[in-house]
Design a protein around this motif. Structure first.
Motif, PDB file in Angstrom:
ATOM      1  N   PHE B 186      70.426  82.645  76.831  1.00 59.58           N
ATOM      2  CA  PHE B 186      69.511  83.896  76.957  1.00 59.58           C
ATOM      3  C   PHE B 186      68.597  83.846  76.163  1.00 59.58           C
ATOM      4  N   LYS B 187      68.026  82.498  75.822  1.00 56.61           N
ATOM      5  CA  LYS B 187      66.715  82.446  75.231  1.00 56.61           C
ATOM      6  C   LYS B 187      65.739  81.270  75.938  1.00 56.61           C
ATOM      7  N   GLU B 188      64.488  81.411  75.532  1.00 47.43           N
ATOM      8  CA  GLU B 188      63.803  80.336  76.036  1.00 47.43           C
ATOM      9  C   GLU B 188      63.774  79.100  75.159  1.00 47.43           C
ATOM     10  N   PRO B 189      63.818  77.862  75.714  1.00 49.05           N
ATOM     11  CA  PRO B 189      64.237  76.740  74.814  1.00 49.05           C
ATOM     12  C   PRO B 189      63.174  76.484  73.649  1.00 49.05           C
ATOM     13  N   GLU B 190      63.490  75.969  72.667  1.00 50.67           N
ATOM     14  CA  GLU B 190      62.275  75.333  71.952  1.00 50.67           C
ATOM     15  C   GLU B 190      61.389  74.513  72.470  1.00 50.67           C
TER      16      GLU B 190
END
Lengths: 431, 251
Positions: B186-190
């Motif tokens: 649910f998020k962009e990767p670091e």
């Protein structure tokens, strides 16, 4: 007589100093939160025997497993020799166990072969670290101290084994010359080849034999006292660490009892919560972690198997499970030093989260458990990452924006995406 | 369900299986398999809600337990005994984390159900597309494999196809994550030098497969995205084990 007294004083001082430092580490571990790991003693014992004694998780990487096995076996078995050294040292005897006859010759012979394999393995380990520079031994957390620590350990072991073999060579040559104090005892399958390089004067040989004897035993005692400052502590902590390791499926995360109480009270106003420890949710500092997490940190020998299988680390993210463990250890050690210096109430204004481990690191974790699986002594970096996330989310409401959006969706639509709960069954009508 | 009948098994569809277009196909194929073998099953439909897994992995224990207790109330009200899930995350959460909150059920993943049905002789690989000799590589979902030690069931389900199973370098307990777990979905990767799913797809493509078999809707998304990025959509298909099973049986 002077030698005996000196020996006794050095030995007692070394043991006393080690006890003081060892107890400090135990005290530091006890700064952690309580967690019950006394269930299923039989399963725990089997886990310890298999993973720590049996080194079962080392075999995944056959070359280091093979070399490490020699060093491990050497360490365990050559320590039987230390018993003889202790008795000889205290009572001024020489090779007190020689009365065992054939068995004694067999033992000394075995120690010699093991000493050689330890010696060779340690040299190969040094080459792997310093010449081949294996990727596993590099990384942001592998700064000067961890690298030197590893080399000190290997060099010390090489020196200890060299002293042992040289001592035996001198002893064998003295026996051969018929020196009075040196009774015929032992067999010297390795050190016999060193006899030729030694001088043939009896006095010189006695000097060498005595010097090596002292170097060997003082070296061992010094090494013992180096352990509390070093990653090498794993030789002791591998055993309790595996015994108290998590026996549940790796996918299972703990349910926080303090949260259960609040949620139950929310869903049912008549619910009366049981007494639980008040405190914050999750972990901001090392003392918010459990004692098992802290013992994990002291057990870590920085081998880097965890980091080498971490999908985040492999793809160039900042996260390194080994760094999580090293940071936790360094922080709890710092807290311990603060207590020694300034008393238990002292606050230094620092914390594990942000001062040691950054947000970027904890949010890069996929919770895939590869690090936990890879650890040869059952260390669990994922639990620490989870506790730090819990603090960030529940105490601070600080998470990446997209994570907050996902949490909001679950709260409002009972799904991590922005879909209406009324549409949940639509899949049955299409296709 | 509302009719008061008690099913043999409850099919827990999961959020991805309910809403994600790609995963919906897998959901329908699991239903086809259940129907094919004549198993009496039920779904909760609109009464189902997120297990709380992504909330828990992200550190929001409150939200997780709210979801868990609400779900447990529904499941217990229907007197559910056995659950099959279409997702390893739902599987892990209900199986391992619900009992402590009052919800104890026999929980299996759909690849385990397929294995059981094959073992019982109720399910074969006939009457449909032939996978004989086709090169298939299976990607272990973390929460099925390492998380719960299930490595064999999905492979058994593939063995029955008489296909050529090839393992990736990192497989089973050493399997590499697709990159979606721990709420990463649910998020962009670091920032880094590569995306995890691309690393995984590179490895999968090294085996030169015709099919990549998956067992998790999140892995499905990550692997499909990887294949698209590598422009290999024509040569390599990413299919869930349920889809492969359904195809092999002409369902």
């Amino acid at each position: 007589m002077v030698a005996q007294i000196l020996f006794l004083v050095i030995t007692l001082a070394a043991i006393a100093l080690f006890t003081v430092n060892f107890r400090k580490i135990i005290r530091n571990i006890r700064l952690g939160k309580s967690v019950d790991r006394n269930d299923q003693p039989q399963k725990r014992l089997i886990t310890m025997l298999r993973v720590a004694f049996g080194q079962s998780k080392m075999v995944v990487r056959p070359i280091p497993a093979f070399l490490h096995f020699f060093v491990y076996i050497g360490f365990v078995i050559i320590n039987i020799e230390v018993l003889e050294i202790m008795i000889d040292g205290i009572f001024g005897t020489h090779r007190i166990f020689h009365g065992l006859g054939g068995l004694y010759n067999f033992l000394i012979g075995s120690f010699e072969i093991l000493a050689l394999t330890v010696w060779v393995s340690c040299v190969i380990f040094l080459i792997r670290r310093n010449v081949l520079k294996l990727k596993r031994f590099r990384g942001v957390e592998m700064t000067n101290w961890p690298k030197s620590d590893a080399n000190y350990i290997l060099i010390t072991e090489i020196l200890l084994m060299s002293a042992f073999l040289l001592m035996n060579a001198a002893d064998a040559k003295l026996q051969f010359l018929g020196s009075s104090h040196y009774t015929l005892a032992g067999s010297f399958p390795v050190s016999q080849y060193l006899m030729d390089v030694l001088p043939s004067s009896e006095n010189a040989l006695i000097a060498i034999e005595r010097a090596c004897w002292w170097v060997h035993i003082i070296g061992i005692l010094a090494f013992l006292n180096y352990l509390p400052y070093s990653k090498h502590f794993h030789i002791l902590f591998a055993f309790p660490n595996t015994y108290f390791s998590n026996l549940e499926p790796k996918g299972e995360f703990t349910n926080m009892a303090s949260v259960t109480n609040e949620v139950k009270a929310m869903l049912d106003p008549s619910f009366v919560p049981a007494e639980t420890e008040a405190g914050k949710f999750g972990a901001k500092d090392a003392t918010d972690l459990s004692w098992v997490n802290l013992m994990n940190a002291y057990t870590c020998t920085e081998c880097g198997r965890c980091t080498s299988v971490c999908p985040a680390n492999i793809t160039g993210k900042l996260l390194s499970p080994r760094k999580i463990m090293m940071d936790t250890r360094d922080r709890i050690t710092e807290i311990g030093k603060n207590i020694d210096k300034n008393g238990a109430e002292h606050q230094d204004g620092k914390a594990l989260l942000d001062d040691y481990i950054t947000r970027e690191e904890i949010w890069a974790c996929t919770s895939c458990n590869a690090c936990v699986e890879a650890c040869p002594v059952n260390i669990d970096p994922l639990q620490i990452i989870t506790e730090l996330r819990r603090y960030a989310v529940m105490e601070e409401s600080q998470a990446p924006g997209s994570i907050n959006a996902m949490l909001g969706n679950i709260e409002n639509n009972q799904a991590p995406w922005k879909y209406s709960p009324a549409d949940r069954f639509n899949w049955a009508q299409e296709g | 369900m509302a009719a008061g009948e008690e099913p043999e098994i409850l099919f827990w569809v999961g959020c991805a299986g309910s809403y994600d277009e790609r995963a919906q196909k897998i959901t329908r194929d699991i239903c086809k398999i259940l129907h094919h073998v004549g198993m009496k099953y039920a779904v909760l439909g609109t009464e189902e809600s997120c297990t709380g897994d992504p909330a828990k992995r992200a550190g929001n224990e409150f939200l997780f337990q709210m979801q868990a207790m609400t779900n447990i109330e529904v499941l217990n009200a229907y007197n559910i005994k056995k659950i099959v899930t279409g997702c390893p995350h739902c599987f892990n959460t209900i199986k391992n984390e619900y009992p402590g909150l009052g919800g104890t059920y026999e929980v299996i993943h759909h690849t385990q159900l397929i294995q059981d049905l094959i073992n019982e002789g109720k399910l074969k690989a006939e009457g449909g597309e032939s996978f004989k000799g086709k090169k298939i590589t299976y990607h272990d979902p973390c929460y099925l494999g390492r998380g719960n030690g299930i490595y064999e069931a999905p492979r058994k389900a593939l063995e029955v196809l008489d296909a050529q199973l090839v393992e990736m370098k990192r497989c089973k307990s050493n399997g590499l994550c697709c990159g979606a777990g721990g709420a990463q979905m649910f998020k962009e990767p670091e920032k880094g030098k590569k995306d995890i799913n691309v690393e995984r797809i590179d490895e999968a493509l090294e085996t030169n497969p015709q099919f990549i078999a998956a067992g998790c809707p999140f892995c499905m998304t990550m692997l499909s995205d990887g294949i698209k990025l590598k422009d290999k959509e024509q040569e390599v298909k990413v299919l869930d084990i349920a889809e492969i099973t359904a195809r092999a049986n002409g369902l």
